[in-house]
Every structure is written in C-alpha cells, then in structure tokens.
Design an enzyme around this catalytic site. Sequence first.
Site, short mmCIF file in Angstrom:
data_model
loop_
_atom_site.label_atom_id
_atom_site.label_comp_id
_atom_site.label_asym_id
_atom_site.label_seq_id
_atom_site.Cartn_x
_atom_site.Cartn_y
_atom_site.Cartn_z
N LYS A 128 2.73 -0.57 0.83
CA LYS A 128 2.40 0.67 -0.75
C LYS A 128 2.95 0.18 -2.13
O LYS A 128 2.14 0.85 -3.00
CB LYS A 128 2.66 1.35 -0.21
CG LYS A 128 1.85 2.25 1.04
CD LYS A 128 2.31 3.58 1.69
CE LYS A 128 3.35 3.55 2.92
NZ LYS A 128 3.58 2.70 3.92
N GLY A 210 9.79 6.35 19.57
CA GLY A 210 10.03 5.12 19.17
C GLY A 210 8.61 5.70 18.23
O GLY A 210 7.99 5.09 16.86
N GLU A 213 11.25 6.69 12.74
CA GLU A 213 12.27 5.28 12.35
C GLU A 213 14.18 5.44 12.45
O GLU A 213 13.80 6.90 12.85
CB GLU A 213 12.42 4.85 11.14
CG GLU A 213 10.80 3.83 11.31
CD GLU A 213 10.25 3.57 9.97
OE1 GLU A 213 11.45 2.71 9.31
OE2 GLU A 213 9.20 3.12 9.86
N ASP A 224 6.88 8.98 2.54
CA ASP A 224 4.94 7.88 3.26
C ASP A 224 3.83 8.86 2.12
O ASP A 224 3.32 8.23 2.20
CB ASP A 224 5.67 7.77 4.58
CG ASP A 224 4.78 7.14 4.59
OD1 ASP A 224 4.26 5.67 4.64
OD2 ASP A 224 3.44 7.82 5.28
N LYS A 228 1.04 7.46 -0.33
CA LYS A 228 -1.05 7.44 0.32
C LYS A 228 -0.91 7.67 -0.64
O LYS A 228 -2.70 7.73 -0.89
CB LYS A 228 -0.66 8.06 2.07
CG LYS A 228 -0.17 6.57 2.51
CD LYS A 228 -0.03 6.79 4.27
CE LYS A 228 0.72 6.19 4.86
NZ LYS A 228 1.27 6.87 6.06
N1 LIG Z 1 5.10 -0.92 10.93
C1 LIG Z 1 3.93 -0.09 10.40
O1 LIG Z 1 3.78 0.71 11.56
C2 LIG Z 1 2.89 0.03 9.67
C3 LIG Z 1 1.89 0.88 9.04
C4 LIG Z 1 1.72 0.47 8.03
C5 LIG Z 1 2.13 -0.28 6.47
N2 LIG Z 1 3.45 -0.78 6.41
C6 LIG Z 1 3.79 -1.64 5.40
O2 LIG Z 1 4.19 -3.03 6.58
C7 LIG Z 1 4.63 -3.45 5.53
C8 LIG Z 1 5.88 -4.59 7.24
O3 LIG Z 1 5.83 -3.35 7.92
P1 LIG Z 1 7.18 -4.43 8.90
O4 LIG Z 1 6.86 -2.78 9.80
O5 LIG Z 1 5.99 -5.19 9.40
O6 LIG Z 1 7.88 -4.53 8.35
P2 LIG Z 1 9.27 -5.43 8.54
O7 LIG Z 1 9.04 -5.79 9.85
O8 LIG Z 1 10.63 -4.86 7.71
O9 LIG Z 1 9.04 -6.69 7.76
C9 LIG Z 1 8.95 -6.84 6.20
C10 LIG Z 1 9.26 -8.53 6.61
O10 LIG Z 1 9.11 -8.77 4.83
C11 LIG Z 1 9.75 -10.02 5.19
N3 LIG Z 1 10.04 -10.29 3.85
C12 LIG Z 1 11.19 -9.19 3.18
N4 LIG Z 1 11.01 -10.09 1.98
C13 LIG Z 1 10.13 -10.75 1.33
C14 LIG Z 1 9.79 -11.83 0.30
N5 LIG Z 1 10.97 -11.73 -0.66
N6 LIG Z 1 9.40 -12.91 1.44
C15 LIG Z 1 8.96 -12.79 1.55
N7 LIG Z 1 8.77 -12.15 2.90
C16 LIG Z 1 9.51 -11.25 3.13
C17 LIG Z 1 10.53 -10.11 6.13
O11 LIG Z 1 11.64 -11.00 6.07
P3 LIG Z 1 12.86 -11.17 7.34
O12 LIG Z 1 11.72 -10.94 8.81
O13 LIG Z 1 13.44 -12.15 6.95
O14 LIG Z 1 13.74 -9.87 7.12
C18 LIG Z 1 10.51 -9.18 7.76
O15 LIG Z 1 9.44 -9.88 7.72
C19 LIG Z 1 5.91 -2.71 5.12
O16 LIG Z 1 5.44 -2.49 3.99
C20 LIG Z 1 5.31 -1.55 5.92
O17 LIG Z 1 5.89 0.18 4.95
C21 LIG Z 1 4.10 -0.64 7.88
#
Ligand SMILES: NC(=O)c1ccc[n+]([C@@H]2O[C@H](COP(=O)([O-])OP(=O)(O)OC[C@H]3O[C@@H](n4cnc5c(N)ncnc54)[C@H](OP(=O)(O)O)[C@@H]3O)[C@@H](O)[C@H]2O)c1
Length: 349
Positions: A128, A210, A213, A224, A228
Amino acid sequence: MNSINIALIGCGNVGLKLLELVHTKKALLLEQYHLQLNFVAVADSSGVAIDENGLDVIKVIETKKEAGTVASYPEKGYRNALIVDVLKNSNVQIVIEAGVTNIENGGTSLEHAFEAIQLEMHVVFLSKGPIVCGYQQLRDLALEKNVQLKYSGATAAALPTIDLALQSLAGTEIHSIEGLFNGTTNYILDRMTSHGVTYQEALLEAQEKGIAETDPTLDVDGWDTAAKTLILANAVMRTNFSMKDLEVKGITKITPGEIDKAKSQGKVIKLIGEVYFDQKEARTKVKVSPKLLSSEHPLSDVKDALKGVHFLTDTMGELTVIGGKSDPRAAAAAALKDVITIASTKYLM
Ligand SMILES: NC(=O)c1ccc[n+]([C@@H]2O[C@H](COP(=O)([O-])OP(=O)(O)OC[C@H]3O[C@@H](n4cnc5c(N)ncnc54)[C@H](OP(=O)(O)O)[C@@H]3O)[C@@H](O)[C@H]2O)c1
C-alpha cells in the site's frame, strides 16, 4: 497467445502464493485468456533470481523455502543484486510490487515503482505504501509513459473495491464510501459482540487462528483501514489526502460495556473507513473510527473476518459488496486478476 514477462519484487507470504497460483493456473490462463506468464526476475531483500527466458517457478519456490533467499537460485541467483538495476536491462513488461508496506514514506517499494514506470513497465501493487504516499506522482508518470497501475491487492484484495468504483460505477458521482476493510478488527469486534469476550481475549483468539499478526498494531489502531480508505478517496474521489490529514481511531479501547450498550440499542460496533462530503465544512473528508451501526445498515451483519464495502452514488443508488477471503493466497489472486486485466488490454508493450 500473449506471452508476458513479469518481475516479482518481494517473495514473502504473498509473493510465494502468487508464484504457486500462476503455476497451478497455467492451463486456465492459457485456455481462457491466451496468456503465458513468465517470471523473468524474482527479488527479495537479499538478491534477485533472473532468467530472461523465464525462471522455473517451482525451483524459485523451493529455493526460497530451503535457502531463505531467491539469490540462491542455481546459477541464475545474484546475491545483493538490486532489482532496479535488473529492470534496466530486462525484457519485463509488468512489475508486481509485493514488498513490505511502508505507509510513512512509501519505502523502497515507491522507488521500485517509479523506476519501473520510467522504464515503461506496468505496475501491479500489493504494497500500500507507494499508492498511499505517491499516488499523484505515480499516476502522472504512468499517464506520461502510457502504462497502467493496478492496486487491487492494496485496496482490500479479494473484496472488489477499486475496480468496482472505477469500472462498474464509472460515470456516477460517488457521494460516499464506507468500508469494513480489515478482517482482523472485524473478527475481534464480532467475537466481542457474539461471545461477550474482552478485546484482549478476542485478539488472542484471532492470533491463535492466524487471523491477526503477532504485532497487530497497524490493524487494531486503524492504520491499515486508513491506508485503504485513503487510496480509495484519492483514486476514486480525486482528492489529494495524505495520512496526516486523516482522523484515525482504532478499536483497542472498546470495552464489553460499550458493546453491551450498543446491543441493547439493537446496534453493533464496527471499525469503518469512510469517505464522505462534510456539508458543514463543504469538503470531502476521510475518517476511520469505530461506528455504531443499526441493524438496517448493510455492513452491520458482516461477520467473522469478512470485509465489506458500501457505495452511495447519484445515478446507480446504493451498492454493497461483502466477502472475499483475507489471506495471502487471496491477495495473490487479486494481483493475478490485475495482471490479467493489464495483459488483456491491447496496448501492452
Ligand atoms: N499478507 C496478506 O494477506 C496481504 C494482503 C494484501 C496485501 N498485502 C501486502 O503485500 C505485501 C507483501 O506481503 P507479505 O505478507 O508477503 O509480506 P512479507 O512476507 O513480509 O514479504 C515481503 C517481501 O518483500 C521482500 N523485500 C523487502 N525489502 C525488499 C527490497 N528492498 N527489495 C526486494 N524485496 C524486498 C522481503 O524479502 P525477504 O524475504 O528477504 O525478507 C519479502 O520477501 C505487503 O506490502 C502487504 O502489506 C499482504
């Protein structure tokens, strides 16, 4: 067949689910949309895996799970490589930004997005941060470069909000948007209402399942929902808000007494993000706060960790959508929908 080259930035919960989803839906994508999606670069915080002919998606997933980073991808993984450098010399058409959300200044995700658009690549956002902090600038640059920006994954993901507003309600004047945009807070308030538990007990339950968080601050303090709501306000109502302009109140202080009082009045308390025209101040406002909803309100009966959105329009009347899963796979599915939409338009470069 339309063969599309994609760079995925961020290979965490959602990024991994997206890779899995595209792999399992390969035949459907081909049959129904004549699409072949090739991941030519996948990045995490330690490096990038690159193959201009398309990475082996299963190998990327295994490498990430086993070695902790895509930089260990056999022969084509590069530790400490920066995705912005990789993009400059690539054949990427769509960038999917699934990095960490930073709503204070957009973080590296915002930098990645600017670079991608400069290079005339379309961008699909899950994070976001970039849209919250840089929407106007990103949009102006995207218009100049003739590329598309899509952000379903940043606007309640599986619950259709932004597409509904921009496409299905095109040509209407949207007078107000009310949203129950956060599954965690809805679960907590629903449990407090239906089972008479305290905020802390409901939060613990949500964490055990789960749904919430380990650090639920952004959800329970309303940020959050605020992010949005702000994105929807700026993109749909053409406002120019930043986070500091918003009134934001979370749910942490809500007591069983307040829940009981609401019940005795035939009402429920829900955390609502709203965009509306304030008649007194003669301006559009964005607000996030726990709100008392009567049983006639279309969002009053949204249970569990479900989400919902309610639009009030001039010509199409009122519209409510409820549902959509709140998990990483559903978020990945929202990003896939955005990719399909972009790829289905004829001016894909
Ligand atoms: N989880 C959900 O259900 C959900 C729903 C809607 C939107 N989102 C959004 O989607 C995004 C991802 O969520 P997530 O749950 O997958 O988060 P996450 O598990 O923390 O994954 C974030 C990823 O970004 C990588 N990253 C961090 N800095 C980076 C950089 N400089 N260059 C390249 N990669 C980098 C991290 O690398 P490492 O693996 O090496 O740490 C990790 O792989 C977030 O912005 C979140 O707000 C999530």
